[in-house]
Structure formats: C-alpha cells, structure tokens
Design a protein around this motif. Structure first.
Motif, PDB file in Angstrom:
ATOM      1  N   VAL A   1      31.891 -88.523 100.634  1.00 54.26           N
ATOM      2  CA  VAL A   1      32.316 -89.505 101.870  1.00 54.26           C
ATOM      3  C   VAL A   1      33.089 -90.615 101.461  1.00 54.26           C
ATOM      4  N   ARG A   2      32.561 -91.047 100.012  1.00 55.47           N
ATOM      5  CA  ARG A   2      33.443 -92.170  99.540  1.00 55.47           C
ATOM      6  C   ARG A   2      34.843 -91.929  99.271  1.00 55.47           C
TER       7      ARG A   2
ATOM      8  N   THR B   1      22.660 -84.934  96.906  1.00 57.89           N
ATOM      9  CA  THR B   1      23.026 -86.361  97.550  1.00 57.89           C
ATOM     10  C   THR B   1      24.104 -87.096  96.684  1.00 57.89           C
TER      11      THR B   1
ATOM     12  N   GLU C   1      27.315 -88.233  98.780  1.00 54.85           N
ATOM     13  CA  GLU C   1      27.884 -89.621  98.959  1.00 54.85           C
ATOM     14  C   GLU C   1      29.317 -89.554  98.429  1.00 54.85           C
TER      15      GLU C   1
END
Length: 312
Positions: A308-309, A301, A305
C-alpha cells in the motif's frame, strides 16, 4: 506417554540443585508443591523417579535419565519460544508473496528492499502468478499474500479471504508512434500531461475510431475486459495477437501491426519509446493485496502495508 512440562522442569531442578528443598528455592515453589509434582510425574511415567536417602530423597537411575532428557526438552521448547517471539516481532521467519509480472517489476522490489532494511531477519519469497493462480495458491497455503488485480465487470472470487485495496490502476490505449489509425488521437499525444487533460470524452468514444484496427490482447481476463470495452464502443475487436508479455505487446504495437490496452504498472515497468499512450477515461482495474482469514501473520501484514505504501 503425556508428560507435563512443569513437572519436567521440577525434576530437572531437583537434579541440578541436589534436593527437593533446593529445587523449591530455585523455582520459587513451596516444598510440598515440588513433592506433589514429582509424585504426579512418577505416576505419569510409571516408574520410580526418586528414592529415600537419609532425611531427603535422591533420583533413581530412571529419574536421572529423565532429568537429563528434561533439560534437552526444556531447552528445545525455550528455543522454539524464542523463535516464535522473533517471528512475531518480524526479526525472523519467511513470508511468501505471489504477484503478477508488472507488479513484480514495480511495486514488489520497493517492498522487499524496505523489509530487508527494516527487518533483516525476515525473508520474503516471490512467486510470479496471474490472479486466479495466486488466489488458488493462497487458499492452498502455498503463499501468504496474493497481489492480484480485478476489472470492474470481472471481479475475483475472494470469499473467505481478506482483500486490502492497493491501487486503482489506470488503463492506457497504446498506439504506434507513426500511427496508422487516423482519428484515434489528437495533437497532444506527445505530451502525457496534455493528453490526460485533453482526454475528457467517455472511454467508448476513444475506442470507436479503432473498430478496424488489429488488437493485441493479454491474459484471458485482460482480453475479456478489452472485448467488453470495445463492444460497448460499438464493435467487436479483431484480436490478431495474444501475449502476456507487456514488453512484447509494446514491440508489436511499435512495429505497426496493431494497438492494445495496457495498465499503468506495465508501462511503468517498461516503456517503449516508439509507442504513444493515452489514458482511457474512466478505465481502471483494482489492485488488491489478499491474505487468508481476518488475522494474517505479522510478516504478511508487513508485506501488505508495504505494498500500500509503495503504491501511494
């Protein structure tokens, strides 16, 4: 032999404290409860573990042996619990990421660097793989996250997997700086911002003047996308060279032997100053971070994340 950990804990306490009363006090149990656990443990192992001694009991040789082993077992269980807690809190463990080459050269280093700073105990393993191979590795459990791309007309099979959108990656027409294909560009080609503003026509209109050009194609899926776009522009491209190496693609284009389509990440990873690029209006491919199942591990996870950032 199946032995309950609670009963082993009771036996170890009796050995440490020297009596049932002391073990009950240390464990905050009622004394009859300690005696019950000892009796059940004797039944499970099939040998006497205690014997009467005055008004109390003491451990037999078998009881002392098992108590010593119980301390070892309980210590290992406790260590395992601490390791699991550390893994859940991202302070330990390892997550494995498979990604295509241009993403490994652009998005991934930012993610790995950030995780190293924020969670220094979490290791990240990297594997270079094109989308089909990355998804296969994910399904086999060889990796925890697969960073992949898909084209509009060539979707990937992600059934049973969890796919998170990372980036809509624009596609660019790549031509030689000294362009042998007149009509394939306009006077704003040296200004990327002006190019983007001037490129308001549909994609096929941009490719149509290149019907007679030689083309340089990439992987099987990228080549299929290229052929489909050219056919929608009214011609079948003449593919003269094939390579997945985006550095080699640009070098070939710069030498004047052909033209190509490249995605934004490939041009971000390496930009040959001898080529001219122009965005292909409405053309993009989707970059996805894929994990197995609906509840990926905390490490996976964190990687998703981070991707995406980094893309944002």
């Amino acid at each position: 032999m199946d032995v309950d950990l609670t009963r082993l804990r009771v036996l170890a306490a009796v050995a440490r404290e020297g009596s049932v009363t002391g073990a009950a006090r240390a464990l905050h149990y009622a004394q009859p409860s300690v005696s019950h656990h000892l009796a059940r443990l004797e039944a499970e192992v099939g040998v006497p573990l205690t014997e009467r001694h005055g008004r109390g009991v003491r451990l037999t040789a078998a009881g002392r042996l098992l108590a010593a082993r119980a301390e070892e077992i309980l210590g290992r269980v406790g260590a395992a619990r601490e390791e699991l807690d550390a893994l859940v809190s991202l302070s330990a463990g390892r997550v494995r990421l498979a990604a295509f080459p241009s993403a490994l050269a652009t998005l991934v280093p930012d993610v790995v660097g950030r995780l190293a700073r924020e969670h220094p105990g979490l290791g990240v393993g990297l594997v270079e793989a094109e989308p089909p191979e990355a998804l296969d590795a994910l399904r086999r459990g060889a990796v925890d996250v697969a960073l992949v791309f898909e084209h509009d007309r060539l979707p990937l099979d992600t059934d049973g997997l969890r796919a998170v959108p990372v980036l809509a990656e624009e596609l660019f027409l790549v031509r030689p700086g000294a362009d042998p294909y007149p009509g394939a560009h306009d006077d704003t080609r040296d200004d990327p911002k002006s190019e983007a503003a001037a490129s308001s026509a549909e994609g096929p209109a941009d490719l149509a003047p290149l019907a007679d050009a030689a083309w340089i194609a990439g992987c099987e899926r990228c080549r299929a996308d290229l052929v489909g776009r050219c056919e929608r522009a009214g011609f079948t491209p003449r593919v003269a060279f094939e390579t997945d190496d985006y550095v080699a693609v640009q070098a070939l284009v710069a030498s004047g032997v052909g033209v190509s389509l490249l995605p934004a990440l490939a041009l971000r990873a390496h930009r040959d100053p001898r080529v001219v690029v122009r965005p292909l209006p409405g053309a993009a491919r989707r970059v996805l971070a894929v994990t197995y199942g609906e509840r990926p591990s905390p490490g996976a996870t964190a990687v998703v994340e981070g991707l995406v950032r980094a893309a944002g």
